[in-house]
Design a protein around this motif. Structure first.
Motif, short mmCIF file in Angstrom:
data_model
loop_
_atom_site.label_atom_id
_atom_site.label_comp_id
_atom_site.label_asym_id
_atom_site.label_seq_id
_atom_site.Cartn_x
_atom_site.Cartn_y
_atom_site.Cartn_z
N ASN A 108 -83.51 67.32 41.05
CA ASN A 108 -83.02 67.08 39.69
C ASN A 108 -82.74 65.60 39.44
O ASN A 108 -82.93 65.10 38.33
CB ASN A 108 -81.76 67.90 39.43
CG ASN A 108 -82.09 69.33 39.01
OD1 ASN A 108 -83.17 69.59 38.48
ND2 ASN A 108 -81.17 70.25 39.25
N ASN A 109 -82.28 64.89 40.47
CA ASN A 109 -82.08 63.45 40.32
C ASN A 109 -83.40 62.74 40.02
O ASN A 109 -83.47 61.83 39.19
CB ASN A 109 -81.45 62.87 41.59
CG ASN A 109 -79.95 63.12 41.65
OD1 ASN A 109 -79.33 63.45 40.64
ND2 ASN A 109 -79.36 62.96 42.82
N ALA B 114 -84.53 63.59 36.48
CA ALA B 114 -83.76 62.87 35.47
C ALA B 114 -84.32 61.47 35.25
O ALA B 114 -84.44 61.00 34.11
CB ALA B 114 -82.30 62.79 35.89
N LYS C 229 -83.86 76.31 38.36
CA LYS C 229 -82.66 76.90 37.78
C LYS C 229 -82.10 78.08 38.57
O LYS C 229 -80.89 78.18 38.78
CB LYS C 229 -82.92 77.30 36.32
CG LYS C 229 -82.91 76.12 35.36
CD LYS C 229 -83.19 76.56 33.93
CE LYS C 229 -83.20 75.36 33.00
NZ LYS C 229 -83.52 75.75 31.60
N SER D 43 -79.97 76.93 41.49
CA SER D 43 -78.70 76.28 41.21
C SER D 43 -77.56 77.28 41.08
O SER D 43 -76.39 76.92 41.09
CB SER D 43 -78.80 75.45 39.92
OG SER D 43 -79.06 76.30 38.81
N VAL E 144 -81.95 71.26 45.18
CA VAL E 144 -81.85 71.20 43.72
C VAL E 144 -81.29 69.85 43.28
O VAL E 144 -81.80 69.23 42.34
CB VAL E 144 -80.96 72.34 43.19
CG1 VAL E 144 -80.68 72.16 41.70
CG2 VAL E 144 -81.63 73.69 43.44
N HIS E 145 -80.25 69.40 43.94
CA HIS E 145 -79.62 68.13 43.58
C HIS E 145 -80.60 66.96 43.72
O HIS E 145 -80.72 66.11 42.82
CB HIS E 145 -78.40 67.90 44.47
CG HIS E 145 -77.68 66.61 44.19
ND1 HIS E 145 -76.95 66.40 43.04
CD2 HIS E 145 -77.61 65.45 44.91
CE1 HIS E 145 -76.45 65.17 43.07
NE2 HIS E 145 -76.83 64.58 44.18
N SER F 150 -88.00 71.87 36.42
CA SER F 150 -86.58 72.13 36.21
C SER F 150 -86.33 73.63 36.04
O SER F 150 -85.36 74.18 36.59
CB SER F 150 -86.09 71.37 34.97
OG SER F 150 -84.72 71.62 34.73
#
Length: 203
Positions: free
Chosen positions: A156-157, A160, A198, A201, A152-153, A194
């Motif tokens: 998500n980076n 972004a 979810k 996360s 996830v990290h 995303s």
């Protein structure tokens, strides 16, 4: 629908693609090009057959080239209801201001102008394949909570950066209308990925 059923033991290293069109060029030239580049392709001119095969197995992408464009958008909507993560790629010469937003709302993954260079269609297919692989990674992470946060990290980076760059360009009042539509599709895809992440996360 020729070649529509895959051997379950075949390699999954290629994209599985359905092509539906009422254009002979799309039904012949495009599938041959994709096959030459290592993809598995099945073709049909009937929306009902696409829906039937979509219900039977997972596909990476469905390429839609139907006239009128409303028929293609309606098929996108039905496919999205069956498989929310199935990538639908629409080829259309209709660039009316309402058509693209309507298609995005229906769940289209990529909207390409027709006629379109075959290389761009292949690129959309590759992106669809990558998204399916991401889905599998997310599923594996959900089964193994220990690596879920890492996946996830990392994703998500990346999202972004993609979202930020797209929003930066969209802030330009002089931005070309076609480019703005493309950026809206990019943002829409980023939001869907995303949303997919979810649940992970929370682990």
């Amino acid at each position: 629908m020729g070649n529509s059923v895959m051997n379950e033991q075949e390699s999954s290293s290629f994209a599985r693609v359905l092509v539906v069109a009422n254009s002979e060029a799309t039904l012949t030239v495009l599938p041959e090009y994709l096959r030459q580049h290592g993809q598995f392709v099945a073709v049909t001119h009937e929306s009902a057959q696409v829906l039937a095969h979509s219900a039977e197995r997972l596909w990476d992408a469905v390429i839609i080239d139907l006239t009128p464009v409303a028929a293609g958008i309606d098929l996108v909507r039905q496919l999205y209801a069956q498989q929310p993560l199935l990538a639908t790629i629409v080829l259309s010469s209709d660039c009316h201001a309402t058509s693209i937003p309507t298609a995005i709302a229906a769940g289209v993954f990529s909207w390409l102008p027709a006629p379109c260079p075959l290389e761009l269609v292949e690129l959309a297919v590759v992106r669809a394949r990558e998204r399916r692989q991401l889905q599998r990674q997310a599923t594996a992470a959900q089964a193994s909570p220990g690596i879920a946060w890492q996946v996830v990290h990392t994703v998500n980076n990346q999202l972004a950066g993609i979202t930020g760059l797209a929003q930066l360009h969209m802030a330009d009042d002089l931005l070309n209308v076609d480019l703005r539509s493309d950026l809206e599709m990019i943002l829409n895809s980023a939001r869907r990925i995303s949303d997919l992440l979810k649940p992970l996360s929370k682990h």
